[in-house]
Design an enzyme around this catalytic site. Structure first.
Site, short mmCIF file in Angstrom:
data_model
loop_
_atom_site.label_atom_id
_atom_site.label_comp_id
_atom_site.label_asym_id
_atom_site.label_seq_id
_atom_site.Cartn_x
_atom_site.Cartn_y
_atom_site.Cartn_z
N LYS A 74 13.08 -98.17 61.27
CA LYS A 74 11.79 -98.81 60.98
C LYS A 74 11.93 -100.31 60.80
CE LYS A 74 9.22 -94.78 59.79
NZ LYS A 74 8.61 -93.90 58.82
N ARG A 127 14.12 -87.93 57.79
CA ARG A 127 13.66 -87.78 59.18
C ARG A 127 14.33 -88.89 59.99
NH1 ARG A 127 9.80 -89.89 62.49
NH2 ARG A 127 8.69 -88.45 63.87
C1 9MG Z 1 5.77 -88.98 62.49
N1 9MG Z 1 6.44 -89.82 61.52
C2 9MG Z 1 6.90 -91.09 61.74
N2 9MG Z 1 7.46 -91.57 60.61
C3 9MG Z 1 7.36 -90.59 59.68
C4 9MG Z 1 7.72 -90.48 58.33
O1 9MG Z 1 8.29 -91.49 57.68
N3 9MG Z 1 7.47 -89.33 57.69
C5 9MG Z 1 6.86 -88.29 58.32
N4 9MG Z 1 6.62 -87.17 57.62
N5 9MG Z 1 6.47 -88.35 59.61
C6 9MG Z 1 6.71 -89.47 60.26
#
Ligand code: 9MG
Length: 404
Positions: free
Chosen positions: A339, A375
């Site tokens: 990110k 994730r």
């Molecule tokens: C789809 N998506 C993109 N970034 C995310 C994040 O930080 N958390 C979750 N649950 N989905 C995400």
């Protein structure tokens, strides 16, 4: 709304290590674990009646330090030992003057060290607190379909998902609508055309549970029929009123994420009075929507939504104070992978060069005990980083004097 947020989170295992080093018996430990832990709770949202009660606490109850009555009314700090807090909860519950909200807020804050219930998804069990689990990102958006068109793109996406499963993903998150800042929504038909063949292909070839990143009931319904186990809604059930019912009827699990605004607009001017408190409030409302539709609490995860309507500082502050979200009593999923805030911390690197920064964030989260699931795009590397952080955090062998 009254909130009690723990200032620090000390895992009870750390106290047990000291007991072992002192040679105290196993039998003496439960009583000591109740009596000793020292807790500090930041309270907000108090009304006059709770403030009046807290101002006259006897010595057997925690100590009360009120916040500035003019600048920050309804705030203060409660400090004391666990058993003093238990007495406070009992006294507040017994009071017939309406102190039940205070009792529940303090009781939830005291339970932050208790692991949420085990979650079973397909063939896999998620035993929260035992390690940090990894959700692998499987993008089924056109930018991830290389030059060969949709069919070739689908095959490549399935192959990518299988490679992530092979690399040790505990869960795969398939998404057909970009959630990047500035991204525009796509129709349910288009989203389904992107994700369904990928879900079907993965379902036929791996037993790794499948999550689908969607905000739409129509997409979730078909994805769950095709064998997905979890719906990952980046809007915390605030976009499509039918979505919670679809999840409940399928007996599926869900991840409810915080967002301010929509992906198209969220990074234009994010603003919070208290980012942790605002995220908590949003997630509480999302969990209430899930409960009202019949989704059991044991099938809900929550997520602070790093990068979704947050400035650079909001992201860092939320990660630093992540343990405060544990008052919800639910497993926490966190996505930091590649990110923008990591790129900025790494001196302006583009997404493709943010692996080291991602691993730094993932390992810090695990070491701090902040996340139950991360994730990530880079599953193999993240598994290694987490193996190190989780092992450091859980090591109990400090020499023979630490054995029972
Ligand atoms: C789809 N998506 C993109 N970034 C995310 C994040 O930080 N958390 C979750 N649950 N989905 C995400």
């Amino acid at each position: 709304m009254i909130r009690a947020r723990p200032l620090t989170f000390e895992p009870p295992e750390d106290l047990v290590l000291a007991f072992r080093r002192m040679g105290l018996t196993e039998a003496s430990q439960p009583a000591l674990l109740k009596a000793l832990p020292f807790t500090r709770l930041l309270l907000t949202g108090l009304r006059h009646q709770e403030e009046a009660f807290l101002q006259t606490l006897p010595e057997a109850l925690p100590a009360w330090l009120p916040g500035d009555a003019q600048a920050r009314p309804g705030t203060g700090l409660l400090t004391g030992r666990a058993e003093q807090f238990q007495r406070l909860v009992t006294a507040a519950r017994a009071d017939d003057g309406g102190l039940s909200a205070l009792a529940s807020a303090v009781a939830s804050a005291l339970a932050v060290g208790v692991s949420p219930a085990v979650l079973t998804l397909g063939a896999r069990r998620f035993e929260w607190g035992s390690r940090t689990y990894v959700m692998g990102v499987v993008n089924a958006t056109p930018d991830s379909f290389s030059d060969g068109g949709r069919h070739a793109g689908t095959e490549a996406t399935i192959a990518h998902g299988l490679a992530l499963a092979e690399a040790g993903a505990d869960l795969l998150d398939v998404g057909g609508e970009s959630t990047r800042p500035g991204a525009l929504p796509v129709s349910a038909d288009e989203e389904l055309a992107r994700v369904l063949p990928v879900i079907e292909g993965l379902r036929a070839r791996t037993d790794v549970p499948l999550s689908v990143d969607t905000t739409k009931a129509a997409v979730a319904r078909e994805a769950l029929k095709a064998g997905a186990h979890l719906i990952n809604d980046i809007t915390g059930f605030s976009s499509d009123a039918d979505l919670p019912r679809v999840v409940a009827e399928a007996g599926a699990a869900c991840c409810l994420m915080h967002i301010q605004g929509t992906p198209a607009t969220m990074q234009q001017a994010p603003r919070y009075d208290d980012v942790v408190e605002d995220v908590l409030g949003f997630l509480e409302a999302a969990v209430a929507r899930a409960g009202a539709a019949g989704i059991p609490r044991g099938r809900i995860l929550v997520d602070p939504g790093i990068g979704f309507g947050k400035t650079f500082e909001h992201n860092l502050f939320l990660l630093r104070r992540l343990h405060e979200l544990r008052v919800l009593g639910l497993p926490l999923l966190v996505g930091t992978s590649r990110k923008g805030f990591l790129g900025r911390l790494a001196g302006g690197k583009p997404a493709s060069e943010r692996l080291a920064a991602t691993l730094g964030s993932v390992a810090s989260l695990a070491a701090l005990g902040g996340a139950d699931v991360v994730r990530v795009h880079d599953v193999a590397e993240s598994r290694d980083a987490l193996a190190v952080a989780d092992a450091i955090r859980r090591c109990e062998d400090g020499g023979t004097l630490y054995t029972r």
